[in-house]
Design an enzyme around this catalytic site. Structure first.
Site, PDB file in Angstrom:
ATOM      1  N   PRO A   1      -5.335   0.854  -5.770  1.00 17.18           N
ATOM      2  CA  PRO A   1      -6.206   0.230  -4.773  1.00 17.18           C
ATOM      3  C   PRO A   1      -5.988   0.831  -3.391  1.00 17.18           C
ATOM      4  O   PRO A   1      -4.856   0.984  -2.943  1.00 17.18           O
ATOM      5  CB  PRO A   1      -5.766  -1.241  -4.810  1.00 17.18           C
ATOM      6  CG  PRO A   1      -4.323  -1.181  -5.217  1.00 17.18           C
ATOM      7  CD  PRO A   1      -4.202  -0.014  -6.151  1.00 17.18           C
TER       8      PRO A   1
ATOM      9  N   CYS B   1       1.382  -4.660   0.697  1.00 17.83           N
ATOM     10  CA  CYS B   1       0.627  -4.083   1.804  1.00 17.83           C
ATOM     11  C   CYS B   1       1.444  -4.151   3.092  1.00 17.83           C
ATOM     12  O   CYS B   1       1.898  -5.226   3.494  1.00 17.83           O
ATOM     13  CB  CYS B   1      -0.700  -4.806   1.987  1.00 17.83           C
ATOM     14  SG  CYS B   1      -1.677  -4.137   3.365  1.00 17.83           S
TER      15      CYS B   1
END
Length: 353
Positions: free
Chosen positions: A24, A110
């Site tokens: 991703p 993240c």
């Protein structure tokens, strides 16, 4: 390291044919990009990370992320948030809206400050038990496999990925993806593959390894060092889709096809542009292509000026095509260069202090 064609592997009850997972990337792995990359040998894809609140409240951006795809290859939805109940509710809701979602991937890695400030992403790793509770609640809410993506830890002095893995796997995680950098490293330096050596062999669920996979040799070394079952390709595949094919071939039969020609790269660049135009419209698609088109000729000697022009003048498909055709006419038969291996090197950041 060679895997036979019969050597399938599973994420929960999801059987995968191939070792490469398309990672991703926010702003990149939209439906058009995933559809473009899939034929190169992707075993499964993961969407751009999607907000749990966006799913629950149905924002337009979220719909573009997962509602519009009906993939013919396994695609996981990556979701971010911090509240176990909200993440569970959003995961269940997403599968109601789009039953073709193959698995739920929870973002615990993240490093972007905006995400961390919301309590999501890599900041979750500060509390391993909370990470476990998130997985437990999501697993109870869905019938698909659940995976997690994490880093080594928040900082070099708080490397706790083993604790987070223990908590999340105990809670039911079906696979773990690890990017062997800490949050404060972001994407700088080299990943700390030395700290995850043999990790896959110690785990009861598959390990997927991510980080600096820019060549087939990088993938081989990453699997060799870590014992990972899956290789996640993200930034390394942008502008170099054939990397997926090279890695897939290496893991299936031990051979690496030679790098593509500039002419092939030009063709693929236009193919991607058309898919993004169809998905996003011309303005948004060309804005994205101005960042990606130069990468398609990054391994081409003599293309430096063209890379600049592709980045600054590709405001229409025709303008970009004219530049690409000029490149093809000049050096179409030239093969692009493969980058040198970057996994397992000793000249980068190697020890966390």
């Amino acid at each position: 390291m060679t895997f036979s064609l019969q050597d399938m592997w599973r994420i929960g009850d999801l059987e995968l044919d191939g070792r490469v997972i398309l990672g991703p990337m926010s702003g990149f792995t939209s439906r058009g990009y995933r559809d473009f990359m899939a034929p190169f040998g992707v075993a499964a894809s993961v969407t751009e990370m999607t907000s749990d609140m966006g799913i629950i409240y149905g924002t337009g951006r979220t719909e573009n992320g997962f509602v519009s795809f009906e993939s013919d290859h396994p695609t996981g939805l990556q979701i971010f948030g911090h509240d176990p109940e909200s993440l569970a509710k959003a995961s269940a809701r997403a599968l109601e809206i789009n039953p073709s979602i193959a698995f739920i991937d929870i973002n615990m890695g993240c490093p972007v400050p905006k995400i961390s400030r919301s309590g999501a992403g890599s900041v979750l790793m500060k509390d391993p038990k909370h990470c476990g509770e998130i997985v437990r609640r999501v697993k109870a809410a869905v019938d698909t496999p659940v995976t997690v993506k994490m880093r080594l830890g928040w900082t070099g002095s708080t490397v706790n990925f083993r604790e987070v893995i223990e908590e999340t796997v105990s809670a039911g995680a079906d696979a773990v993806t690890i990017h062997p950098r800490t949050r404060d490293q972001r994407y700088a330096g080299y990943p700390h593959y030395d700290l995850v050596e043999g990790l896959g062999k110690e785990m009861s669920v598959p390990l997927i390894i991510s980080g600096n996979i820019y060549s087939a040799e990088d993938a081989r070394r990453a699997a060799e060092i870590t014992g990972a079952e899956g290789i996640m390709v993200a930034r390394g595949g942008v502008g170099n889709p054939f990397l997926i094919t090279q890695i897939d071939s290496l893991f299936r039969n031990g051979t690496v096809p030679e790098c593509p020609t500039v002419s092939q790269q030009v063709h693929w660049c236009l193919q991607l542009a058309d898919l993004l135009i169809e998905e996003k419209g011309i303005e948004d698609a060309m804005a994205k292509m101005r960042s990606m088109a130069p990468k398609f000729v990054a391994g081409c000697d003599g293309c430096r000026e063209y890379r600049y022009l592709l980045a600054t003048e590709s405001f229409s498909r025709d303008a970009m095509m004219d530049l690409l055709m000029e490149i093809e006419n000049r050096m179409g038969d030239v093969r692009i260069r493969s980058p040198p291996p970057s996994v397992g090197r000793s000249d980068g950041i190697h020890v966390i202090d």
